[in-house]
Design an enzyme around this catalytic site. Structure first.
Site, PDB file in Angstrom:
ATOM      1  N   HIS A  34       0.830  -1.230   0.000  1.00  0.00           N
ATOM      2  CA  HIS A  34       0.000   0.000   0.000  1.00  0.00           C
ATOM      3  C   HIS A  34       0.852   1.262   0.000  1.00  0.00           C
ATOM      4  O   HIS A  34       0.404   2.326   0.436  1.00  0.00           O
ATOM      5  CB  HIS A  34      -0.951   0.025   1.203  1.00  0.00           C
ATOM      6  N   SER A  44      15.945  16.097 -19.497  1.00  0.00           N
ATOM      7  CA  SER A  44      14.809  16.997 -19.660  1.00  0.00           C
ATOM      8  C   SER A  44      15.264  18.176 -20.496  1.00  0.00           C
ATOM      9  O   SER A  44      16.408  18.623 -20.370  1.00  0.00           O
ATOM     10  CB  SER A  44      14.353  17.448 -18.267  1.00  0.00           C
TER      11      SER A  44
END
Ligand SMILES: O=C(O)C[C@H](Nc1ncnc2c1ncn2[C@@H]1O[C@H](COP(=O)(O)O)[C@@H](O)[C@H]1O)C(=O)O
Length: 460
Positions: free
Chosen positions: A168, A292
């Site tokens: 989780h 990037s």
């Protein structure tokens, strides 16, 4: 000004180098070459068996006919295209192509045995079975195996590298990175075995699969046996009972399995992507590459993201093929003909993804310092170990703690517990000395159970 003719599919454009090996099998030309092979093999079968007063072709004549397959080249592709422009029927074009060659070889006397008693699907279904099988075994599987091999290498390499687990997304009982990668290898090997076990079926029984034309031409021949022998001579499994078309159930089975493999790989991609974002894997920068366009510090996990997208496309197409191919109105409609032209596209997106996953896996290395730091900041994960030991101690009569789970919940739920606090808590427990020593020896990094040994199951 309009552009010169351009590929519309990115598989034929920017991704071509990664997928072009598929074109030798699952392309228009690959299909036509297989059709020529099936038609010629049938002609040779009929003459070899002396059907309709023929005599076997000489070795030289057979070689010449078979060279149409081995020598299938641009001229053959162009000639078939021009024949089809007239016939408007792709398989009829193949028949005329072969008849022309028979005339050139002085074999006009057996020309009428070309495509004898066949419906187009007799040729098509065998051709697809052959080309799909060769595409899977010589292109898709090797790419899949390369990913499995690299994952296996890393599973072994990192088998003893302790890592905080995150069920989780929250800190959970530690494992090792190697064991987590081994889970993927185990899953991929299982689905691989199913893919390899796929049956490739073929029908060869005429217009509505009743052998009616065959029987009309020769009522005494055992046409079912002949059909069986011919189909199996191509290395396929004979399908005795169909409509005009092979029912395509084996294709639906194969595509479901490859689609399943895609989805396991997708799970791998998102996990590795997440480990990278957590700093567990470091990406090795590629010399000269830009991360990037605006943020110079970045190395983006683009190979895994590309793979995700292509796995989704591949599975969507494979699911669509699996569903459309198993239905055909009455004895046949042509939806399968149009749909099957996209099998190469569906597998192509998967091959491209596999190429990117293999490349991506080759550009990551484990950041053990990050793994250790996370483990060391999460001592509360030992709560599970302590409460389980206390339960055993209570059962064996060495402890009278009333509710071990509640005790640990109080200590650990939703809060950070350091090494010192944990040791102090353990020392204060009402349990036997041996159990206390065992717990005091634990650290999050040592609380990995049999994770390392479980990797050995990969050799099973
Ligand atoms: O053996 C036969 O041909 C029997 C015939 N059924 C057909 N079986 C197989 N192919 C056929 C059939 N009909 C057409 N065509 C030809 O299929 C091609 C379909 O083109 P596309 O949609 O681009 O895949 C395109 O080339 C079509 O001409 C029937 O009447 O049952």
């Amino acid at each position: 000004m309009t552009l010169p003719p351009q590929p519309i599919s990115p598989l034929d454009g920017r991704y071509r180098p990664a997928v072009q090996a598929l074109g030798d099998h699952l392309s228009e030309a690959g299909l036509n070459r297989a059709r020529v092979l099936v038609e010629i093999d049938w002609l040779i079968y009929l003459t070899d068996h002396g059907m309709f007063g023929t005599t076997p072709l000489t070795q030289e004549q057979q070689r010449s006919l078979r060279s149409l397959v081995d020598g299938f080249d641009q001229a053959s592709i162009d000639e078939l295209a021009s024949l089809e422009a007239t016939t408007r029927h792709d398989v009829k074009a193949v028949e005329y192509f072969i008849r022309r060659r028979l005339d050139e070889l002085g074999l006009t006397s057996i020309a009428e045995l070309t495509h004898f008693a066949c419906t187009s699907e007799d040729i098509n279904n065998l051709s697809y079975a052959l080309t799909i099988r060769s595409a899977v075994s010589s292109v898709w599987l090797p790419a899949f195996d390369a990913v499995i091999a690299e994952l296996t290498r890393q599973a072994e390499l990192y088998r003893d590298a302790p890592m905080l687990a995150h069920t989780h997304g929250q800190p959970a009982t530690p494992t090792t990175m190697g064991k987590e990668l081994a889970v993927f290898v185990h899953r991929l090997q299982r689905v691989r075995a199913q893919i390899v076990a796929t049956e490739y079926l073929g029908k060869f029984s005429g217009a509505t699969a009743t052998f009616a034309a065959h029987l009309a031409a020769d009522p005494d021949a055992d046409w079912q046996a002949i059909s069986n022998e011919f189909v199996t001579s191509l290395g396929l499994t004979w399908n005795p009972l169909t409509t005009q078309i092979e029912s395509h159930d084996w294709q639906a089975e194969l595509y479901a399995r490859i689609s399943h493999a895609n989805r396991i790989l997708h799970n791998l991609c998102t996990d590795v992507w997440t480990y990278i974002s957590m700093g567990y894997f470091t990406q090795i920068p590629v010399e000269g590459a830009t991360g990037s366009s605006t943020m110079p510090h970045k190395v983006n996990p683009i190979r895994f993201e590309n793979a995700e997208a292509n796995l989704e496309l591949s599975s969507a197409l494979l699911d669509s093929l699996a569903s459309t191919l198993v239905t055909s109105r009455l004895q046949r409609d042509l939806t399968d003909s149009s749909a099957q032209r996209n099998i190469g596209v569906a597998l192509g997106h998967s091959v491209l993804a596999l190429d990117n996953i293999r490349g991506g896996l080759g550009q990551i290395s484990l950041n053990t310092a990050a793994l250790e730091a996370d483990l060391d900041s999460n001592w509360e994960v030992l709560g599970e170990a302590i409460q389980t030991v206390v339960r055993a101690e209570v059962t064996e009569g060495r402890s009278s703690i009333a509710d071990p789970y509640a005790l640990l919940k109080e200590l650990t739920r939703g809060r950070r517990v350091g090494a010192a606090e944990m040791a102090e808590f353990i020392r204060g427990l009402d349990i036997g000395d041996a159990a206390k020593e065992r717990l005091l020896a634990l650290t999050p990094a040592r609380y990995v159970g049999l994770a390392s040994q479980l990797v050995d199951h990969l050799a099973d």
